[in-house]
Design a protein around this motif. Structure first.
Motif, PDB file in Angstrom:
ATOM      1  N   GLU A 294       0.832  -1.194   0.000  1.00 48.34           N
ATOM      2  CA  GLU A 294       0.000   0.000   0.000  1.00 48.34           C
ATOM      3  C   GLU A 294       0.871   1.250   0.000  1.00 48.34           C
ATOM      4  OE1 GLU A 294      -2.637  -0.017   3.303  1.00 48.34           O
ATOM      5  OE2 GLU A 294      -3.905  -1.635   2.521  1.00 48.34           O
TER       6      GLU A 294
ATOM      7  N   GLY B 111       3.069  -2.978  -9.864  1.00 48.16           N
ATOM      8  CA  GLY B 111       1.686  -3.394 -10.051  1.00 48.16           C
ATOM      9  C   GLY B 111       1.442  -4.387 -11.171  1.00 48.16           C
TER      10      GLY B 111
ATOM     11  N   VAL C 297       1.225   0.611  -8.706  1.00 42.83           N
ATOM     12  CA  VAL C 297       0.351   0.836  -7.558  1.00 42.83           C
ATOM     13  C   VAL C 297       0.994   1.773  -6.544  1.00 42.83           C
ATOM     14  CG1 VAL C 297      -0.974  -1.282  -7.798  1.00 42.83           C
ATOM     15  CG2 VAL C 297       1.190  -1.334  -6.557  1.00 42.83           C
TER      16      VAL C 297
ATOM     17  N   THR D 269      -9.108   2.249  -9.690  1.00 39.47           N
ATOM     18  CA  THR D 269      -8.858   0.874  -9.262  1.00 39.47           C
ATOM     19  C   THR D 269      -8.321   0.048 -10.423  1.00 39.47           C
ATOM     20  OG1 THR D 269     -11.064   0.048  -9.855  1.00 39.47           O
ATOM     21  CG2 THR D 269     -10.807   1.052  -7.671  1.00 39.47           C
ATOM     22  N   MET D 270      -7.671  -1.054 -10.093  1.00 38.76           N
ATOM     23  CA  MET D 270      -7.145  -1.942 -11.121  1.00 38.76           C
ATOM     24  C   MET D 270      -8.274  -2.597 -11.894  1.00 38.76           C
ATOM     25  SD  MET D 270      -4.094  -2.690 -12.217  1.00 38.76           S
ATOM     26  CE  MET D 270      -2.939  -2.587 -10.840  1.00 38.76           C
TER      27      MET D 270
ATOM     28  N   ARG E 165      -2.636   7.913  -9.804  1.00 40.46           N
ATOM     29  CA  ARG E 165      -1.861   8.071  -8.572  1.00 40.46           C
ATOM     30  C   ARG E 165      -0.573   8.833  -8.856  1.00 40.46           C
ATOM     31  NH1 ARG E 165      -2.236   2.033  -5.711  1.00 40.46           N
ATOM     32  NH2 ARG E 165      -4.526   1.931  -5.670  1.00 40.46           N
TER      33      ARG E 165
ATOM     34  N   LEU F  87      -3.145   3.925 -13.337  1.00 36.73           N
ATOM     35  CA  LEU F  87      -3.899   4.334 -12.155  1.00 36.73           C
ATOM     36  C   LEU F  87      -3.675   5.817 -11.908  1.00 36.73           C
ATOM     37  CD1 LEU F  87      -3.274   1.359  -9.690  1.00 36.73           C
ATOM     38  CD2 LEU F  87      -5.223   1.733 -11.218  1.00 36.73           C
TER      39      LEU F  87
END
Length: 428
Positions: free
Chosen positions: A144, A254, A319, A363-364, A343, A341
């Protein structure tokens, strides 16, 4: 100008994005008429970098010490002196060469080195990761994104269940390191490759004028050549969709999470090609053995671009909070639909995309659903000339180099809005 580029990541038999970035910059500066040498690591000869190591200047393999662990893993704690010692060693090695150059530009993982470089040296560092306040450089743990700003919480990245002593010593190490990095950013010019990196650093260290954002870049000439070569190769069968990914095979990127999601319903005719190596390579090859999934291992830059130029879509499933992913640049400037993603610094790269080309997801599962259903016949226009090009960024960096040594935003608190280092230098 006489320029010394510095990075402990160069050379290596399988270089990552930071190393390639530094060598591309060195090559572009030479082509722009400047004298450029490179101070790199001593573990490998420059030949280990292959053709990418031919940048047009001298290479000095002298940096070392960054990999000495000081038994932190065995002790289960960070040691306060370790990163200060590495910074001191790097500073001493840099200063052996620095007086011979007009500017020294550092790309690496020891951001606290700048505080040890004398003020009269024209020193610039580019921050490519979250190592300004994170001792593992990624702000990613236990699968995470880590958003904690508390130094005591960092002990959990060195010991699974840190005891009171481990937590106390690790916290002292983190506080010392962060203080030294802040001093470094206040002492010499600092470049961040995304606004996200600056914001995350400010979240921990407080709002301040820490530096300037200049996004990464790519060699657009090589992209044009890759597109041309791809146009001459046989077309894929009409009933096939070819998707390409490039990245290190470890959790942050990821790729495993993406494959786990898409293999639940991998469409017939969709082929996934993955370029990259890493600690998870052998395990992922066994876990996802499938006739439609192709692991290439590590590939040279030109081979990676060849696959990207032929693909129907580019996937960057990281991720962690990617600061400024080169793979996204390449996908967008190759006029490919690029899935990622939403992010880190990735949303900032929308300025390089045609409408609908950069497809961001929370989200994936959402990313996979979009990939499976997207219209692969969609055509995106080629990017405007100079957009994301190393040649454009070189001019911006030269302007930064020409500012006086130690010239930072901290020198102009009143009128900082007009300060030359307070503006984005990427193309808008």
């Amino acid at each position: 100008m006489r320029i010394l580029i510095v990075s402990e990541d160069v050379p290596s038999p399988s270089m990552g994005g930071l190393a390639k970035h530094a060598l591309n910059l060195a090559r572009a500066l030479v082509q722009a008429g400047h004298t450029v040498d490179f101070l790199g690591g001593k573990d490998h000869p420059i030949d280990a970098a292959g053709e990418e190591g031919n940048f047009g200047g001298r290479f000095f393999g002298e940096l070392d010490g960054q990999d000495l662990g000081w038994k932190e893993s065995q002790l289960g704690m960070y040691l306060p002196q370790r990163r200060s010692w590495v910074a001191r060693r790097f500073a001493n090695l840099i200063m052996r060469r620095a007086p011979d150059y007009d500017v020294v530009h550092y790309h690496g993982h020891v951001p606290n080195v700048a505080r040890l470089i004398p003020a009269h040296i024209n020193f610039v560092q580019t921050r490519h990761d979250q190592g300004g306040d994170c001792l593992i450089n990624s702000r990613f743990r236990q699968d995470e994104v880590c958003r904690s700003t508390q130094a005591r919480d960092c002990a959990g990245c060195r010991a699974a269940q840190p005891n009171a002593l481990q937590r106390t010593i690790s916290a002292a190490a983190v506080r010392r390191y962060r203080k030294e990095v802040a001093q470094s950013f206040r002492t010499h010019k600092t470049v961040f490759v995304s606004d996200m990196l600056q914001k995350n650093f400010s979240r921990t260290m407080g709002e301040d004028n820490w530096g300037v954002t200049i996004h990464n870049f790519t060699n657009t000439q090589r992209l044009a050549e890759a597109r041309q070569r791809a146009s001459l190769e046989p077309a894929y069968p009409a009933d096939e969709c070819h998707v390409f990914m490039a990245g290190k095979l470890y959790p942050e990127k990821g790729i495993e999470a993406f494959l786990e999601t898409i293999t639940k319903g991998l469409p017939v005719g969709m082929h996934l090609t993955i370029a990259g190596n890493g600690p998870d390579e052998e395990r992922l090859q066994a876990k996802f053995a499938h006739p439609q999934i192709h692991f290439l291992g590590w590939c040279p830059g030109d081979e990676t671009l060849r696959h990207a130029a032929r693909a129907h879509a580019i996937i960057v499933p990281s991720v962690w909070e990617e600061p400024c992913a080169t793979t996204i640049f390449e996908g967008l400037l190759l006029a490919k639909p690029t899935f990622a993603l939403a992010r880190g610094g990735t949303p900032e790269l929308g300025i390089y995309a045609a409408p609908g080309q950069l497809r961001l997801h929370e989200t994936m599962q959402s990313l996979v659903d979009d990939l499976v259903s997207f219209d692969r016949t969609s055509v995106y226009p080629p990017p405007p000339p100079g957009l994301g090009s190393v040649d454009t960024i070189v001019q911006q960096l030269l302007a930064l180099y020409r500012l006086p040594p130690g010239y930072t935003l901290h020198e102009d608190k009143v009128n900082h809005a007009s300060h030359p280092l307070n503006h984005h230098l990427y193309v808008e």
